[in-house]
Write an enzyme that holds these catalytic residues in place. Structure first.
Site, PDB file in Angstrom:
ATOM      1  CG  HIS A   1       2.013 -13.641  -1.374  1.00  0.00           C
ATOM      2  ND1 HIS A   1       1.072 -14.571  -1.028  1.00  0.00           N
ATOM      3  CD2 HIS A   1       1.460 -12.563  -0.991  1.00  0.00           C
ATOM      4  CE1 HIS A   1       0.148 -14.226  -0.533  1.00  0.00           C
ATOM      5  NE2 HIS A   1       0.368 -12.850  -0.390  1.00  0.00           N
TER       6      HIS A   1
ATOM      7  N   GLY B   1      -1.662  -6.998  12.518  1.00  0.00           N
ATOM      8  CA  GLY B   1      -1.003  -6.882  13.964  1.00  0.00           C
ATOM      9  C   GLY B   1      -1.837  -7.275  15.021  1.00  0.00           C
TER      10      GLY B   1
ATOM     11  CG  ASP C   1       0.405 -17.916  -1.005  1.00  0.00           C
ATOM     12  OD1 ASP C   1      -0.757 -17.367  -1.531  1.00  0.00           O
ATOM     13  OD2 ASP C   1       1.459 -17.324  -0.898  1.00  0.00           O
TER      14      ASP C   1
HETATM   15  N1  NAD Z   1       2.369 -12.096   2.236  1.00  0.00           N
HETATM   16  C1  NAD Z   1       1.034 -12.254   2.606  1.00  0.00           C
HETATM   17  O1  NAD Z   1       0.671 -13.477   2.633  1.00  0.00           O
HETATM   18  C2  NAD Z   1       0.367 -11.293   3.177  1.00  0.00           C
HETATM   19  C3  NAD Z   1      -1.290 -11.775   3.521  1.00  0.00           C
HETATM   20  C4  NAD Z   1      -2.031 -10.681   3.970  1.00  0.00           C
HETATM   21  C5  NAD Z   1      -1.572  -9.162   3.919  1.00  0.00           C
HETATM   22  N2  NAD Z   1      -0.424  -9.040   3.375  1.00  0.00           N
HETATM   23  C6  NAD Z   1      -0.004  -7.570   3.180  1.00  0.00           C
HETATM   24  O2  NAD Z   1       0.436  -7.157   4.565  1.00  0.00           O
HETATM   25  C7  NAD Z   1       0.393  -5.857   4.827  1.00  0.00           C
HETATM   26  C8  NAD Z   1      -0.431  -5.278   5.946  1.00  0.00           C
HETATM   27  O3  NAD Z   1      -1.793  -5.759   5.827  1.00  0.00           O
HETATM   28  P1  NAD Z   1      -2.774  -5.106   7.006  1.00  0.00           P
HETATM   29  O4  NAD Z   1      -3.911  -5.721   6.518  1.00  0.00           O
HETATM   30  O5  NAD Z   1      -2.397  -5.293   8.283  1.00  0.00           O
HETATM   31  O6  NAD Z   1      -2.901  -3.696   6.759  1.00  0.00           O
HETATM   32  P2  NAD Z   1      -3.367  -2.211   7.546  1.00  0.00           P
HETATM   33  O7  NAD Z   1      -3.512  -1.410   6.583  1.00  0.00           O
HETATM   34  O8  NAD Z   1      -4.472  -2.694   8.401  1.00  0.00           O
HETATM   35  O9  NAD Z   1      -1.925  -2.116   8.448  1.00  0.00           O
HETATM   36  C9  NAD Z   1      -0.985  -1.974   8.111  1.00  0.00           C
HETATM   37  C10 NAD Z   1      -0.246  -0.950   9.007  1.00  0.00           C
HETATM   38  O10 NAD Z   1       0.974  -0.712   8.830  1.00  0.00           O
HETATM   39  C11 NAD Z   1       1.459   0.801   9.307  1.00  0.00           C
HETATM   40  N3  NAD Z   1       2.639   1.180   8.641  1.00  0.00           N
HETATM   41  C12 NAD Z   1       2.470   1.602   7.409  1.00  0.00           C
HETATM   42  N4  NAD Z   1       3.787   2.181   6.956  1.00  0.00           N
HETATM   43  C13 NAD Z   1       4.408   1.903   7.967  1.00  0.00           C
HETATM   44  C14 NAD Z   1       5.914   1.842   8.270  1.00  0.00           C
HETATM   45  N5  NAD Z   1       6.923   2.535   7.324  1.00  0.00           N
HETATM   46  N6  NAD Z   1       6.462   1.591   9.475  1.00  0.00           N
HETATM   47  C15 NAD Z   1       5.532   0.687  10.226  1.00  0.00           C
HETATM   48  N7  NAD Z   1       4.117   0.599  10.073  1.00  0.00           N
HETATM   49  C16 NAD Z   1       3.722   1.186   8.781  1.00  0.00           C
HETATM   50  C17 NAD Z   1       0.186   1.302   9.242  1.00  0.00           C
HETATM   51  O11 NAD Z   1       0.014   2.624   9.523  1.00  0.00           O
HETATM   52  C18 NAD Z   1      -0.884   0.232   9.441  1.00  0.00           C
HETATM   53  O12 NAD Z   1      -1.160   0.603  11.018  1.00  0.00           O
HETATM   54  C19 NAD Z   1      -0.431  -5.335   3.430  1.00  0.00           C
HETATM   55  O13 NAD Z   1       0.649  -4.852   2.588  1.00  0.00           O
HETATM   56  C20 NAD Z   1      -1.002  -6.646   2.965  1.00  0.00           C
HETATM   57  O14 NAD Z   1      -1.233  -6.668   1.403  1.00  0.00           O
HETATM   58  C21 NAD Z   1       0.455 -10.084   2.981  1.00  0.00           C
HETATM   59  O1  LMR Z   2      -4.469 -10.706  -1.377  1.00  0.00           O
HETATM   60  C1  LMR Z   2      -3.816  -9.673  -0.966  1.00  0.00           C
HETATM   61  O2  LMR Z   2      -3.587  -8.720  -1.334  1.00  0.00           O
HETATM   62  C2  LMR Z   2      -3.512  -9.973   0.565  1.00  0.00           C
HETATM   63  C3  LMR Z   2      -2.625 -11.011   0.869  1.00  0.00           C
HETATM   64  O3  LMR Z   2      -1.601 -11.059   0.235  1.00  0.00           O
HETATM   65  C4  LMR Z   2      -3.388 -12.446   0.728  1.00  0.00           C
HETATM   66  O4  LMR Z   2      -3.094 -13.261  -0.072  1.00  0.00           O
HETATM   67  O5  LMR Z   2      -4.594 -12.490   1.304  1.00  0.00           O
END
Ligand code: NAD
Ligand code: LMR
Length: 330
Positions: free
Chosen positions: A189, A19, A161
């Protein structure tokens, strides 16, 4: 600019690491265009609302000309109200040694109420991108709990990816990323994803004529598929700025179209194309125009590709079975 109606963009997990990069890119016009005003509607859990207040102060301090208003809430019915775009980021990230699928029981429960809220209050044309892991199956959960919306409005992020795969190939061939076209991330993913170079060109030449087949199969594919884990090992936290950038790319291309003749990878509900079981949220090659995506059809699928595409589909079927048992989908 003053005459263009603002678009409502909801972001969950808005006080998290992704975020912190994503919101500023949306507000500066990187996602929907440099002339499109936006209203940010930010969702967080109650204990994170204080931290979110700080992020909002910083957003305001940027004096972004396109940022018309900011709404914050711990209630999805407020944050998703009339949203035109929803980026579902809020979820727990994995730690070293975990697979993304291990997050299913921890995170899956987040996406049922969010799907229900989108169904109830979002704009009828809302475009949804799920980033929170395991992204494909979380997108399925949200979709299945939003029966009044079109299933195709729910997508999952495999663009990170895709971008990783482009960058790794550019580095190997010594060419700029802009010379690379028609690369596909098929499937989940997760570490079963299939970064497919069989149709890819580099400066118009077949990529697989430029690299060694053994390198492709034994180094390139695992490097791309395990890049998330490599980042966690190095940074002690999962990818954030690159994930935000990929989310911007995904939504930008969906909203404003892919570049002429080129395709990108999006996790979308399978319509049975390429023999992928219908309904799974699966990475496909897509072209976008007029706010719609379409699967690129007619590509040759070798035996090698078939095996990889089926293996990642199999994993998604297993994840679907697991969330069925948890009562999160029908
Ligand atoms: N698809 C992708 O390529 C990809 C890439 C990177 C990260 N991710 C995923 O994205 C997610 C977030 O990553 P991050 O590094 O920002 O994590 P983070 O822990 O820094 O932030 C997650 C935020 O979500 C909030 N949250 C938790 N439950 C919630 C809810 N029910 N409603 C609203 N907010 C809520 C938390 O309070 C926290 O502030 C993780 O699941 C991570 O694995 C996916
Ligand atoms: O690998 C993870 O758990 C975070 C994210 O999905 C990524 O691909 O970087």
């Amino acid at each position: 600019m003053a005459n263009i109606e603002p678009i409502r963009v909801a972001v969950t997990g808005a006080a998290g690491q992704i975020g912190y990069s994503l919101l500023f890119r949306i507000a500066s016009g990187d996602m929907l265009g440099k002339d499109q005003p936006v209203i940010l509607q930010l969702l967080e859990v109650t204990p994170a609302l204080k931290a979110l207040e700080g992020v909002v102060m910083e957003l305001r301090d940027c004096a972004f000309p396109l940022l018309t208003d900011i709404v914050t809430s711990d209630d999805p019915n407020v944050a998703f109200k009339d949203a035109d775009y929803a980026l579902l980021v809020g979820a727990m990230p994995r730690k070293a040694g975990m697979e993304r699928g291990d997050l299913l029981s921890a995170n899956g429960g987040i996406f049922k109420p969010q799907g229900e809220a989108l169904n109830k209050v979002a704009s009828r044309g809302v475009k949804v991108l799920v980033v929170g892991n395991p992204a494909n199956t979380n997108a399925l959960i949200a979709q299945q709990n939003a029966p009044d919306l079109d299933p195709g409005q729910f997508t999952a992020m495999v663009r990170l990816d895709h971008n990783r795969a482009v960058s790794q190939l550019a580095e190997k061939t010594g060419k700029p990323v802009t010379s690379i076209q028609n690369l596909t991330i098929w499937g989940n993913h997760s570490s079963t994803q299939y970064p497919d170079l069989s149709q890819t060109t580099v400066d118009g030449k077949p990529a697989l004529d430029l690299v060694d087949r053994n390198w492709y199969e034994t180094e390139y594919i695992p490097t791309v598929a395990k890049r998330g884990a490599a980042i966690i090992a190095a940074r002690g936290a999962s990818s954030a700025a690159s994930a935000a950038s990929a989310a911007i790319d995904h939504m930008h291309d969906w909203a404003l179209g892919t570049a002429d003749g080129q395709w990108v990878s999006m996790g979308i509900p399978s319509d049975g194309s390429y023999g992928i079981p219908e309904g799974l949220i699966y990475g496909f090659p897509v072209k976008c125009a007029n706010g719609k995506y379409e699967i690129v059809q007619g590509l040759d699928v070798s035996d090698f590709s078939r095996g990889k595409m089926d293996a990642t589909a199999q994993e998604l079927q297993e994840e679907r079975d697991e969330v069925r048992k948890l009562g999160l989908v029908k």
